[in-house]
Write an enzyme that holds these catalytic residues in place. Structure first.
Site: not given
Ligand code: 5GP
Length: 145
Positions: A37, A101, A107, A109
């Site tokens: 991340d 999200q 995805h 974590h």
């Molecule tokens: P969500 O909030 O959708 O469950 O998690 C999305 C995750 O993607 C977050 O933890 C955020 O830090 C990560 N993230 C967002 N943009 C990028 C990116 O461009 N590359 C990577 N490796 N992680 C990202």
């Protein structure tokens, strides 16, 4: 509202899967990709995504891709725990913006948790690239055995 909707093939994880955006890759096979991340909640925060599922969340992923993703999650969780020796590890998945999200390609974590550190939901700061590179090398070496 974001719980339901159309899959956007331009979302950042779709671009990473296609190789159109960079990532610190830890593991890849025909079905899944795991990478660090960029805004980690802890040292070793890893994301696991299905490569062949145009799914936004848990509601619309098919069982085969779900199973493949979860098997990879278990494999990567074991690697992270073996290598980083956290006191705990959080495995999480969010559906819809109100649930936290922010990227609408399903995805998982994997967040190693260390005693004495807080349980932040999302980190505000981008990780140091040199640190991510070092961590990537360490974890890839462990995965390859
Ligand atoms: P969500 O909030 O959708 O469950 O998690 C999305 C995750 O993607 C977050 O933890 C955020 O830090 C990560 N993230 C967002 N943009 C990028 C990116 O461009 N590359 C990577 N490796 N992680 C990202």
């Amino acid at each position: 509202m974001s719980l339901h909707g159309t899959y956007d093939p331009q979302n950042i994880f779709a671009l990473i899967i296609k190789g159109d955006a960079p990532c610190f890759k830890l593991y890849e096979d025909d079905d899944v990709l795991a990478f660090l991340d960029l805004f980690p909640q802890s040292y070793g925060h890893t994301l696991v995504v299905p490569k062949r599922a145009a799914a936004r969340n848990m509601l619309d992923i098919d069982p085969d891709n779900l199973c493949k993703m979860m098997l990879a999650v278990q494999k990567l969780t074991r690697v992270l725990v073996d290598e980083l020796q956290p006191e705990g590890v959080q495995v999480a998945q969010f559906n819809g913006a109100p649930a936290g999200q922010t990227v609408f390609h399903i995805h998982m974590h994997i967040v190693p948790r260390y005693a004495g550190q807080g349980l932040g939901m999302h980190a505000a700061n981008k990780a140091d690239v040199a640190e991510l590179e070092k961590l990537q090398a360490r974890l890839v070496a462990r995965i390859r055995g």
